[in-house]
Scaffold this motif. Sequence first.
Motif, PDB file in Angstrom:
ATOM      1  N   ARG A  35       4.699  20.714   4.486  1.00 43.23           N
ATOM      2  CA  ARG A  35       5.389  19.454   4.230  1.00 43.23           C
ATOM      3  C   ARG A  35       5.109  19.053   2.797  1.00 43.23           C
ATOM      4  O   ARG A  35       4.021  19.275   2.284  1.00 43.23           O
ATOM      5  CB  ARG A  35       4.869  18.349   5.159  1.00 43.23           C
ATOM      6  CG  ARG A  35       5.340  18.496   6.564  1.00 43.23           C
ATOM      7  CD  ARG A  35       4.955  17.269   7.366  1.00 43.23           C
ATOM      8  NE  ARG A  35       4.602  17.746   8.690  1.00 43.23           N
ATOM      9  CZ  ARG A  35       3.543  17.387   9.362  1.00 43.23           C
ATOM     10  NH1 ARG A  35       2.717  16.504   8.894  1.00 43.23           N
ATOM     11  NH2 ARG A  35       3.305  17.878  10.546  1.00 43.23           N
ATOM     12  N   SER A  36       6.075  18.407   2.216  1.00 43.19           N
ATOM     13  CA  SER A  36       5.895  17.907   0.859  1.00 43.19           C
ATOM     14  C   SER A  36       5.022  16.657   0.896  1.00 43.19           C
ATOM     15  O   SER A  36       4.797  16.055   1.959  1.00 43.19           O
ATOM     16  CB  SER A  36       7.248  17.586   0.227  1.00 43.19           C
ATOM     17  OG  SER A  36       7.817  16.457   0.859  1.00 43.19           O
ATOM     18  N   LEU A  67       3.621  11.259   3.109  1.00 47.44           N
ATOM     19  CA  LEU A  67       3.535   9.814   2.894  1.00 47.44           C
ATOM     20  C   LEU A  67       4.492   9.056   3.811  1.00 47.44           C
ATOM     21  O   LEU A  67       4.151   7.975   4.305  1.00 47.44           O
ATOM     22  CB  LEU A  67       3.808   9.479   1.426  1.00 47.44           C
ATOM     23  CG  LEU A  67       2.719   9.902   0.449  1.00 47.44           C
ATOM     24  CD1 LEU A  67       3.168   9.648  -0.990  1.00 47.44           C
ATOM     25  CD2 LEU A  67       1.409   9.200   0.728  1.00 47.44           C
ATOM     26  N   ASP A  68       5.671   9.624   4.053  1.00 54.01           N
ATOM     27  CA  ASP A  68       6.606   9.003   4.997  1.00 54.01           C
ATOM     28  C   ASP A  68       5.989   8.909   6.387  1.00 54.01           C
ATOM     29  O   ASP A  68       6.096   7.884   7.065  1.00 54.01           O
ATOM     30  CB  ASP A  68       7.911   9.802   5.092  1.00 54.01           C
ATOM     31  CG  ASP A  68       8.834   9.580   3.918  1.00 54.01           C
ATOM     32  OD1 ASP A  68       8.590   8.640   3.139  1.00 54.01           O
ATOM     33  OD2 ASP A  68       9.807  10.344   3.792  1.00 54.01           O
ATOM     34  N   ILE A  69       5.331   9.983   6.809  1.00 53.34           N
ATOM     35  CA  ILE A  69       4.689  10.010   8.131  1.00 53.34           C
ATOM     36  C   ILE A  69       3.573   8.983   8.199  1.00 53.34           C
ATOM     37  O   ILE A  69       3.450   8.231   9.178  1.00 53.34           O
ATOM     38  CB  ILE A  69       4.183  11.429   8.451  1.00 53.34           C
ATOM     39  CG1 ILE A  69       5.371  12.379   8.647  1.00 53.34           C
ATOM     40  CG2 ILE A  69       3.270  11.428   9.672  1.00 53.34           C
ATOM     41  CD1 ILE A  69       4.993  13.846   8.647  1.00 53.34           C
ATOM     42  N   GLY A 102      -2.118  -4.013   4.937  1.00 51.28           N
ATOM     43  CA  GLY A 102      -2.734  -3.557   3.690  1.00 51.28           C
ATOM     44  C   GLY A 102      -2.639  -2.055   3.525  1.00 51.28           C
ATOM     45  O   GLY A 102      -2.313  -1.550   2.446  1.00 51.28           O
ATOM     46  N   ARG A 103      -2.889  -1.326   4.604  1.00 48.51           N
ATOM     47  CA  ARG A 103      -2.768   0.135   4.546  1.00 48.51           C
ATOM     48  C   ARG A 103      -1.329   0.541   4.275  1.00 48.51           C
ATOM     49  O   ARG A 103      -1.062   1.450   3.483  1.00 48.51           O
ATOM     50  CB  ARG A 103      -3.250   0.749   5.852  1.00 48.51           C
ATOM     51  CG  ARG A 103      -4.732   0.632   6.034  1.00 48.51           C
ATOM     52  CD  ARG A 103      -5.176   1.299   7.317  1.00 48.51           C
ATOM     53  NE  ARG A 103      -6.550   0.931   7.594  1.00 48.51           N
ATOM     54  CZ  ARG A 103      -6.991   0.499   8.753  1.00 48.51           C
ATOM     55  NH1 ARG A 103      -6.174   0.413   9.780  1.00 48.51           N
ATOM     56  NH2 ARG A 103      -8.253   0.176   8.901  1.00 48.51           N
ATOM     57  N   ALA A 104      -0.392  -0.128   4.947  1.00 47.36           N
ATOM     58  CA  ALA A 104       1.022   0.172   4.732  1.00 47.36           C
ATOM     59  C   ALA A 104       1.420  -0.115   3.284  1.00 47.36           C
ATOM     60  O   ALA A 104       2.180   0.657   2.681  1.00 47.36           O
ATOM     61  CB  ALA A 104       1.888  -0.640   5.698  1.00 47.36           C
ATOM     62  N   LEU A 105       0.889  -1.184   2.713  1.00 53.26           N
ATOM     63  CA  LEU A 105       1.206  -1.533   1.329  1.00 53.26           C
ATOM     64  C   LEU A 105       0.721  -0.453   0.369  1.00 53.26           C
ATOM     65  O   LEU A 105       1.438  -0.069  -0.563  1.00 53.26           O
ATOM     66  CB  LEU A 105       0.604  -2.888   0.969  1.00 53.26           C
ATOM     67  CG  LEU A 105       0.816  -3.358  -0.463  1.00 53.26           C
ATOM     68  CD1 LEU A 105       2.303  -3.482  -0.783  1.00 53.26           C
ATOM     69  CD2 LEU A 105       0.113  -4.685  -0.690  1.00 53.26           C
ATOM     70  N   VAL A 106      -0.479   0.053   0.585  1.00 56.26           N
ATOM     71  CA  VAL A 106      -1.026   1.095  -0.285  1.00 56.26           C
ATOM     72  C   VAL A 106      -0.146   2.349  -0.242  1.00 56.26           C
ATOM     73  O   VAL A 106       0.203   2.922  -1.275  1.00 56.26           O
ATOM     74  CB  VAL A 106      -2.482   1.430   0.108  1.00 56.26           C
ATOM     75  CG1 VAL A 106      -2.972   2.681  -0.585  1.00 56.26           C
ATOM     76  CG2 VAL A 106      -3.386   0.255  -0.202  1.00 56.26           C
ATOM     77  N   VAL A 107       0.239   2.773   0.962  1.00 55.09           N
ATOM     78  CA  VAL A 107       1.056   3.980   1.093  1.00 55.09           C
ATOM     79  C   VAL A 107       2.460   3.731   0.535  1.00 55.09           C
ATOM     80  O   VAL A 107       3.013   4.588  -0.162  1.00 55.09           O
ATOM     81  CB  VAL A 107       1.115   4.458   2.562  1.00 55.09           C
ATOM     82  CG1 VAL A 107       2.026   5.668   2.696  1.00 55.09           C
ATOM     83  CG2 VAL A 107      -0.281   4.792   3.066  1.00 55.09           C
ATOM     84  N   SER A 162       2.340   3.934  -3.162  1.00 53.43           N
ATOM     85  CA  SER A 162       2.156   5.291  -3.675  1.00 53.43           C
ATOM     86  C   SER A 162       3.414   6.135  -3.560  1.00 53.43           C
ATOM     87  O   SER A 162       3.600   7.074  -4.320  1.00 53.43           O
ATOM     88  CB  SER A 162       0.985   5.980  -2.979  1.00 53.43           C
ATOM     89  OG  SER A 162       1.300   6.258  -1.648  1.00 53.43           O
ATOM     90  N   ARG A 163       4.290   5.804  -2.623  1.00 53.06           N
ATOM     91  CA  ARG A 163       5.544   6.560  -2.514  1.00 53.06           C
ATOM     92  C   ARG A 163       6.716   5.792  -3.129  1.00 53.06           C
ATOM     93  O   ARG A 163       7.856   6.203  -3.010  1.00 53.06           O
ATOM     94  CB  ARG A 163       5.844   6.962  -1.071  1.00 53.06           C
ATOM     95  CG  ARG A 163       6.238   5.856  -0.135  1.00 53.06           C
ATOM     96  CD  ARG A 163       6.549   6.358   1.252  1.00 53.06           C
ATOM     97  NE  ARG A 163       7.723   7.179   1.341  1.00 53.06           N
ATOM     98  CZ  ARG A 163       8.971   6.727   1.396  1.00 53.06           C
ATOM     99  NH1 ARG A 163       9.193   5.431   1.360  1.00 53.06           N
ATOM    100  NH2 ARG A 163       9.980   7.538   1.502  1.00 53.06           N
TER     101      ARG A 163
END
Length: 128
Positions: A22-23, A28-30, A90-95, A98-99
């Motif tokens: 996977r790319s 990051l989508d997952i 917060g975790r969702a915001l970081v990911v 980043s994407r």
Amino acid sequence: MYEPIRSKSAHSMADASDFPHRSREEELDIQLAGHLAALLAVTDELGLAAEADRIAEQVARLRGAPPARHAGLSGADPGALHHRALALAGRALVVAASRADTAAAILAAERMDAHTAALRDTQLVGAP
């Protein structure tokens, strides 16, 4: 003196084509879909239907299918649920950052603000 090895060694490296890759974007989508799905479950439990619908739209966009919605209530303390939702947002915001997913980042930041305000309100209510 020695006979050459005729079969592949069990210790040799696998070919790169032997397993799917996977790319970074797909990974990051997952991750983002997972964090948002967990946030959706907590948001549903808090009874925030409109907010949960917005989160569900983002999960569906990332996964390509509508998410399963949280059906059962755990009876957890609302303060604990808001803490959990704040951490998940917060975790969702970081990911999302980043994407470079602006829509998900804005949604996660809004949810963080809302849960922070809810925690502040519950602390004021409980204060003497």
